[in-house]
Design a protein around this motif. Structure first.
Motif, PDB file in Angstrom:
ATOM      1  N   GLY A  53      16.114  -2.153  -2.218  1.00 48.15           N
ATOM      2  CA  GLY A  53      16.299  -3.361  -1.500  1.00 48.15           C
ATOM      3  C   GLY A  53      15.156  -3.907   0.389  1.00 48.15           C
ATOM      4  O   GLY A  53      14.933  -4.432   0.465  1.00 48.15           O
ATOM      5  N   SER A  54      14.778  -2.723   0.420  1.00 48.35           N
ATOM      6  CA  SER A  54      14.311  -2.642   1.953  1.00 48.35           C
ATOM      7  C   SER A  54      12.509  -2.951   1.082  1.00 48.35           C
ATOM      8  O   SER A  54      12.564  -2.662   0.200  1.00 48.35           O
ATOM      9  CB  SER A  54      13.537  -1.084   2.072  1.00 48.35           C
ATOM     10  OG  SER A  54      14.015  -0.591   1.629  1.00 48.35           O
ATOM     11  N   ARG A  55      11.849  -3.488   2.480  1.00 45.81           N
ATOM     12  CA  ARG A  55      10.192  -4.314   1.351  1.00 45.81           C
ATOM     13  C   ARG A  55       9.941  -2.888   2.667  1.00 45.81           C
ATOM     14  O   ARG A  55      10.011  -2.754   3.211  1.00 45.81           O
ATOM     15  CB  ARG A  55      10.543  -5.713   1.972  1.00 45.81           C
ATOM     16  CG  ARG A  55      11.389  -6.659   0.768  1.00 45.81           C
ATOM     17  CD  ARG A  55      11.096  -8.098   1.313  1.00 45.81           C
ATOM     18  NE  ARG A  55      11.552  -8.434   0.564  1.00 45.81           N
ATOM     19  CZ  ARG A  55      11.377  -9.489   0.382  1.00 45.81           C
ATOM     20  NH1 ARG A  55      10.532 -10.733   1.184  1.00 45.81           N
ATOM     21  NH2 ARG A  55      12.102 -10.131  -0.502  1.00 45.81           N
ATOM     22  N   LEU A  56       8.239  -2.740   1.813  1.00 45.22           N
ATOM     23  CA  LEU A  56       7.549  -1.804   1.885  1.00 45.22           C
ATOM     24  C   LEU A  56       6.229  -3.060   2.145  1.00 45.22           C
ATOM     25  O   LEU A  56       6.002  -3.889   1.646  1.00 45.22           O
ATOM     26  CB  LEU A  56       7.670  -0.750   1.811  1.00 45.22           C
ATOM     27  CG  LEU A  56       8.755  -0.234   1.364  1.00 45.22           C
ATOM     28  CD1 LEU A  56       8.382   1.248   0.717  1.00 45.22           C
ATOM     29  CD2 LEU A  56       9.175   0.880   2.373  1.00 45.22           C
ATOM     30  N   GLU A  57       5.194  -2.423   3.310  1.00 46.39           N
ATOM     31  CA  GLU A  57       4.017  -3.106   3.623  1.00 46.39           C
ATOM     32  C   GLU A  57       2.919  -1.839   2.282  1.00 46.39           C
ATOM     33  O   GLU A  57       2.747  -0.997   4.013  1.00 46.39           O
ATOM     34  CB  GLU A  57       3.242  -3.759   4.453  1.00 46.39           C
ATOM     35  CG  GLU A  57       2.192  -4.580   3.995  1.00 46.39           C
ATOM     36  CD  GLU A  57       2.013  -5.350   6.146  1.00 46.39           C
ATOM     37  OE1 GLU A  57       0.571  -5.330   6.123  1.00 46.39           O
ATOM     38  OE2 GLU A  57       2.702  -4.744   7.253  1.00 46.39           O
ATOM     39  N   LEU A  58       2.211  -2.115   1.326  1.00 50.66           N
ATOM     40  CA  LEU A  58       1.266  -1.036   1.303  1.00 50.66           C
ATOM     41  C   LEU A  58       0.134  -1.431   0.841  1.00 50.66           C
ATOM     42  O   LEU A  58      -0.092  -2.585   0.607  1.00 50.66           O
ATOM     43  CB  LEU A  58       1.992  -0.310  -0.305  1.00 50.66           C
ATOM     44  CG  LEU A  58       3.185   0.161  -0.631  1.00 50.66           C
ATOM     45  CD1 LEU A  58       4.022  -0.291  -2.092  1.00 50.66           C
ATOM     46  CD2 LEU A  58       3.501   1.170  -0.101  1.00 50.66           C
ATOM     47  N   GLU A  59      -0.905  -0.381   0.958  1.00 48.67           N
ATOM     48  CA  GLU A  59      -2.113  -1.202   0.739  1.00 48.67           C
ATOM     49  C   GLU A  59      -2.759  -0.078  -0.721  1.00 48.67           C
ATOM     50  O   GLU A  59      -2.233   1.491  -0.700  1.00 48.67           O
ATOM     51  CB  GLU A  59      -3.230   0.094   2.311  1.00 48.67           C
ATOM     52  CG  GLU A  59      -5.022  -0.327   1.582  1.00 48.67           C
ATOM     53  CD  GLU A  59      -5.373   0.001   2.953  1.00 48.67           C
ATOM     54  OE1 GLU A  59      -6.248   0.100   2.754  1.00 48.67           O
ATOM     55  OE2 GLU A  59      -5.128   1.074   3.770  1.00 48.67           O
ATOM     56  N   LEU A  61      -5.353   1.306  -3.196  1.00 46.43           N
ATOM     57  CA  LEU A  61      -7.061   1.383  -3.020  1.00 46.43           C
ATOM     58  C   LEU A  61      -7.007   1.335  -4.521  1.00 46.43           C
ATOM     59  O   LEU A  61      -6.620   2.511  -5.220  1.00 46.43           O
ATOM     60  CB  LEU A  61      -7.409   2.895  -2.379  1.00 46.43           C
ATOM     61  CG  LEU A  61      -6.311   2.535  -1.223  1.00 46.43           C
ATOM     62  CD1 LEU A  61      -6.340   4.280  -0.264  1.00 46.43           C
ATOM     63  CD2 LEU A  61      -6.890   2.034   0.375  1.00 46.43           C
ATOM     64  N   PHE A  62      -8.251   0.193  -4.584  1.00 48.61           N
ATOM     65  CA  PHE A  62      -9.038   0.750  -5.906  1.00 48.61           C
ATOM     66  C   PHE A  62     -10.000   1.789  -6.210  1.00 48.61           C
ATOM     67  O   PHE A  62     -11.228   1.564  -5.564  1.00 48.61           O
ATOM     68  CB  PHE A  62      -9.321  -0.948  -6.626  1.00 48.61           C
ATOM     69  CG  PHE A  62      -8.485  -2.002  -6.101  1.00 48.61           C
ATOM     70  CD1 PHE A  62      -7.045  -1.761  -6.908  1.00 48.61           C
ATOM     71  CD2 PHE A  62      -8.444  -3.239  -5.095  1.00 48.61           C
ATOM     72  CE1 PHE A  62      -6.041  -2.664  -6.824  1.00 48.61           C
ATOM     73  CE2 PHE A  62      -7.242  -3.623  -5.006  1.00 48.61           C
ATOM     74  CZ  PHE A  62      -6.142  -3.711  -5.597  1.00 48.61           C
ATOM     75  N   PRO A  63     -10.820   1.792  -7.697  1.00 47.92           N
ATOM     76  CA  PRO A  63     -11.608   2.900  -8.191  1.00 47.92           C
ATOM     77  C   PRO A  63     -12.472   2.591  -7.417  1.00 47.92           C
ATOM     78  O   PRO A  63     -14.267   2.929  -7.460  1.00 47.92           O
ATOM     79  CB  PRO A  63     -11.503   3.005 -10.052  1.00 47.92           C
ATOM     80  CG  PRO A  63     -10.396   2.348  -9.766  1.00 47.92           C
ATOM     81  CD  PRO A  63      -9.794   1.625  -8.824  1.00 47.92           C
ATOM     82  N   GLY A  64     -13.611   1.158  -7.244  1.00 42.31           N
ATOM     83  CA  GLY A  64     -14.344   0.308  -7.119  1.00 42.31           C
ATOM     84  C   GLY A  64     -14.818   0.012  -5.871  1.00 42.31           C
ATOM     85  O   GLY A  64     -16.152   0.375  -5.134  1.00 42.31           O
ATOM     86  N   GLY A  65     -13.743   0.941  -4.521  1.00 39.52           N
ATOM     87  CA  GLY A  65     -13.839   0.897  -3.398  1.00 39.52           C
ATOM     88  C   GLY A  65     -13.156  -0.245  -2.465  1.00 39.52           C
ATOM     89  O   GLY A  65     -13.030  -0.336  -1.553  1.00 39.52           O
ATOM     90  N   GLY A  66     -12.816  -1.084  -3.322  1.00 38.98           N
ATOM     91  CA  GLY A  66     -11.956  -2.609  -2.403  1.00 38.98           C
ATOM     92  C   GLY A  66     -10.289  -1.980  -2.409  1.00 38.98           C
ATOM     93  O   GLY A  66      -9.836  -0.615  -2.792  1.00 38.98           O
ATOM     94  N   SER A  67      -9.772  -2.617  -1.502  1.00 32.78           N
ATOM     95  CA  SER A  67      -7.952  -2.463  -1.898  1.00 32.78           C
ATOM     96  C   SER A  67      -7.474  -4.192  -1.228  1.00 32.78           C
ATOM     97  O   SER A  67      -8.408  -4.971  -1.491  1.00 32.78           O
ATOM     98  CB  SER A  67      -8.679  -1.690   0.097  1.00 32.78           C
ATOM     99  OG  SER A  67      -8.532  -2.338   1.073  1.00 32.78           O
ATOM    100  N   ALA A  68      -5.986  -3.857  -1.397  1.00 29.28           N
ATOM    101  CA  ALA A  68      -5.363  -4.710  -1.407  1.00 29.28           C
ATOM    102  C   ALA A  68      -4.159  -4.535  -0.732  1.00 29.28           C
ATOM    103  O   ALA A  68      -3.683  -3.293  -0.784  1.00 29.28           O
ATOM    104  CB  ALA A  68      -4.839  -5.258  -2.380  1.00 29.28           C
ATOM    105  N   VAL A  69      -3.873  -5.357   0.418  1.00 29.71           N
ATOM    106  CA  VAL A  69      -2.659  -5.100   0.708  1.00 29.71           C
ATOM    107  C   VAL A  69      -1.464  -5.845   0.471  1.00 29.71           C
ATOM    108  O   VAL A  69      -1.720  -6.805  -0.257  1.00 29.71           O
ATOM    109  CB  VAL A  69      -2.627  -5.230   2.188  1.00 29.71           C
ATOM    110  CG1 VAL A  69      -0.724  -5.370   3.399  1.00 29.71           C
ATOM    111  CG2 VAL A  69      -3.885  -4.669   3.058  1.00 29.71           C
ATOM    112  N   CYS A  70       0.156  -5.105  -0.231  1.00 30.71           N
ATOM    113  CA  CYS A  70       0.546  -5.566  -0.911  1.00 30.71           C
ATOM    114  C   CYS A  70       2.255  -5.280  -0.451  1.00 30.71           C
ATOM    115  O   CYS A  70       2.438  -4.740   0.612  1.00 30.71           O
ATOM    116  CB  CYS A  70       0.882  -5.443  -2.324  1.00 30.71           C
ATOM    117  SG  CYS A  70       1.718  -4.195  -2.906  1.00 30.71           S
TER     118      CYS A  70
END
Length: 95
Positions: A53-59, A61-70
């Motif tokens: 139930g705990s929440r984590l902020e994760l990044e 990292l995509f193969p093309g060099g981009g990233s996203a935080v979720c």
């Protein structure tokens, strides 16, 4: 005749070489390979125990060099045996 296990997944799993690590400017944790990912969440390894139930902020990292935080919620966590790639394996649902 043995029965086939029931697949309860809502989303298909993607085959992608995506890395994950905790998000944040002070993060010094080396990215880990995502073990399983879909539109609903991901499965990954961790050396740190996490409460259900705990929440984590994760990044991601995509193969093309981009990233996203979720933001993900821990939906299951299991300890792994000695010699495994990490101390725990976790199922994380995208929030």
């Amino acid at each position: 005749m043995p029965q086939k296990p029931v697949d309860r997944r809502r989303f298909h799993r993607a085959r992608a070489s995506i890395l994950v690590r905790p998000a944040g400017p002070l993060t010094r944790v080396a990215p880990q390979q995502v073990q399983d990912i879909s539109l609903g969440g991901l499965r990954a390894y961790s050396d740190e125990p996490q409460k259900l139930g705990s929440r984590l902020e994760l990044e991601l990292l995509f193969p093309g060099g981009g990233s996203a935080v979720c933001i993900c919620e821990v939906v299951w966590a299991e300890p792994l045996a000695a010699g495994a790639p990490a101390r725990f394996e976790m199922g994380l649902q995208f929030v």
